[in-house]
Write a protein that holds these residues in place. Structure first.
Motif, PDB file in Angstrom:
ATOM      1  N   VAL A  63      50.217  55.784  38.820  1.00  0.00           N
ATOM      2  CA  VAL A  63      48.803  55.589  39.125  1.00  0.00           C
ATOM      3  C   VAL A  63      48.034  56.734  38.462  1.00  0.00           C
ATOM      4  O   VAL A  63      48.415  57.901  38.614  1.00  0.00           O
ATOM      5  N   TRP A  64      46.970  56.383  37.738  1.00  0.00           N
ATOM      6  CA  TRP A  64      46.202  57.382  36.997  1.00  0.00           C
ATOM      7  C   TRP A  64      44.710  57.222  37.250  1.00  0.00           C
ATOM      8  O   TRP A  64      44.197  56.099  37.256  1.00  0.00           O
ATOM      9  N   ALA A  65      44.021  58.348  37.438  1.00  0.00           N
ATOM     10  CA  ALA A  65      42.561  58.364  37.419  1.00  0.00           C
ATOM     11  C   ALA A  65      42.131  58.421  35.959  1.00  0.00           C
ATOM     12  O   ALA A  65      42.638  59.242  35.191  1.00  0.00           O
ATOM     13  N   LEU A  66      41.239  57.533  35.570  1.00  0.00           N
ATOM     14  CA  LEU A  66      40.829  57.443  34.177  1.00  0.00           C
ATOM     15  C   LEU A  66      39.551  58.247  33.919  1.00  0.00           C
ATOM     16  O   LEU A  66      38.677  58.336  34.793  1.00  0.00           O
ATOM     17  N   GLU A  98      23.604  54.962  47.867  1.00  0.00           N
ATOM     18  CA  GLU A  98      22.840  55.679  46.853  1.00  0.00           C
ATOM     19  C   GLU A  98      23.580  56.943  46.447  1.00  0.00           C
ATOM     20  O   GLU A  98      24.015  57.729  47.276  1.00  0.00           O
ATOM     21  N   GLY A  99      23.732  57.164  45.157  1.00  0.00           N
ATOM     22  CA  GLY A  99      24.339  58.368  44.661  1.00  0.00           C
ATOM     23  C   GLY A  99      25.829  58.300  44.431  1.00  0.00           C
ATOM     24  O   GLY A  99      26.396  59.227  43.867  1.00  0.00           O
ATOM     25  N   VAL A 100      26.480  57.243  44.871  1.00  0.00           N
ATOM     26  CA  VAL A 100      27.920  57.134  44.675  1.00  0.00           C
ATOM     27  C   VAL A 100      28.219  56.826  43.213  1.00  0.00           C
ATOM     28  O   VAL A 100      27.581  55.964  42.604  1.00  0.00           O
ATOM     29  N   ARG A 101      29.163  57.542  42.658  1.00  0.00           N
ATOM     30  CA  ARG A 101      29.608  57.284  41.302  1.00  0.00           C
ATOM     31  C   ARG A 101      31.003  56.680  41.336  1.00  0.00           C
ATOM     32  O   ARG A 101      31.735  56.836  42.314  1.00  0.00           O
ATOM     33  N   TYR A 102      31.362  56.026  40.256  1.00  0.00           N
ATOM     34  CA  TYR A 102      32.642  55.339  40.174  1.00  0.00           C
ATOM     35  C   TYR A 102      33.448  55.836  38.975  1.00  0.00           C
ATOM     36  O   TYR A 102      32.912  56.459  38.062  1.00  0.00           O
ATOM     37  N   ARG A 103      34.723  55.522  38.977  1.00  0.00           N
ATOM     38  CA  ARG A 103      35.598  55.791  37.840  1.00  0.00           C
ATOM     39  C   ARG A 103      36.689  54.736  37.813  1.00  0.00           C
ATOM     40  O   ARG A 103      36.937  54.038  38.798  1.00  0.00           O
ATOM     41  N   GLY A 104      37.326  54.652  36.666  1.00  0.00           N
ATOM     42  CA  GLY A 104      38.429  53.721  36.538  1.00  0.00           C
ATOM     43  C   GLY A 104      39.721  54.289  37.096  1.00  0.00           C
ATOM     44  O   GLY A 104      39.910  55.502  37.171  1.00  0.00           O
ATOM     45  N   GLN A 105      40.582  53.373  37.481  1.00  0.00           N
ATOM     46  CA  GLN A 105      41.914  53.747  37.951  1.00  0.00           C
ATOM     47  C   GLN A 105      42.916  52.753  37.371  1.00  0.00           C
ATOM     48  O   GLN A 105      42.638  51.551  37.322  1.00  0.00           O
ATOM     49  N   MET A 106      44.041  53.249  36.916  1.00  0.00           N
ATOM     50  CA  MET A 106      45.064  52.389  36.333  1.00  0.00           C
ATOM     51  C   MET A 106      46.368  52.549  37.099  1.00  0.00           C
ATOM     52  O   MET A 106      46.816  53.670  37.349  1.00  0.00           O
ATOM     53  N   ALA A 107      46.959  51.425  37.473  1.00  0.00           N
ATOM     54  CA  ALA A 107      48.271  51.432  38.115  1.00  0.00           C
ATOM     55  C   ALA A 107      49.214  50.578  37.283  1.00  0.00           C
ATOM     56  O   ALA A 107      48.821  49.534  36.753  1.00  0.00           O
TER      57      ALA A 107
END
Length: 213
Positions: free
Chosen positions: A27-30, A154-163
């Motif tokens: 599992v990786w944070a992208l 409001e204000g939440v940011r996102y990122r990709g995740q790969m499994a």
């Protein structure tokens, strides 16, 4: 950044119901920060055409060696893959996922898309060594206040995740996965992370110098 397996298993992804007999390998944070609606960009970044050819000589050499060994020992023959020796996971899709086909066709490459939703995408690969799933998802960076399920505020940011989920083909497949582990962690995954970062910046309108990995 590599994450604990619980970063994938603790979330209510649809892939859990489709592949309970697969184990979570990695599992990786992208490096793909964005807003709530940017997940389609992540899918595009994960599926570029001609990906291997754009990597460094070392990475290309590893992939070339793998394909040559596969050809020599018949690991990647048509009768060894999905639809022949292996049953596709599409046969397990419930009706709602069947009615939501992948947003785009697969590029030239070994993975075949299974489904795409607003915050997750999955594709499968099969050969004589392993049946594998690549799962891409879109997760909130802030994960507190009851918003761990992806609910936006409001204000939440996102990122990709790969499994990466795998089902090795017997003792041979398990030995193969163990043998390639150092190459995955030391060469392949770092190259993929740099490539994702490069393509993510380019898709946002940036013009980064090509990152040689």
């Amino acid at each position: 950044m590599r994450l604990p397996k619980s970063a994938h298993t603790s979330r209510p992804w649809r892939i859990h119901e489709l592949a309970p007999d697969f184990r979570v390998e990695d599992v990786w944070a992208l490096p793909t920060p964005g807003g709530r609606d940017d997940f389609p960009r992540l899918v595009d970044a994960a599926l570029p055409e001609g990906e291997v050819g754009s990597f460094s000589p070392v990475v290309r050499m590893l992939f070339s060696a793998r394909w040559k060994l596969g050809k020599l020992f018949g690991w990647d023959k048509r009768d060894a893959g999905i639809g022949s020796r292996l049953s596709t996971l599409r046969d397990r899709l419930p009706q709602d996922l069947l009615d939501a086909p992948p947003r785009r066709a697969a590029p030239s490459g070994p993975f075949t898309p299974l489904y795409e939703l607003e915050d997750e995408w999955a594709a499968e690969l099969g050969n004589r060594t392993v049946h594998a799933v690549m799962h891409m998802s879109w997760v909130p960076v802030e994960d507190s206040g009851g918003h761990g399920d992806g609910e936006s505020r409001e204000g939440v940011r996102y990122r990709g995740q790969m499994a990466v989920l795998v089902k090795p083909n017997g003792a041979f497949g398990a030995a193969y996965m163990a043998a390639i582990m150092p190459f995955r962690y030391l060469v392949v995954y770092p190259a993929l992370m740099r490539r994702y970062a490069e393509r993510w910046q380019a898709s946002a309108g940036g013009a980064p110098e090509r990152v040689r990995t």
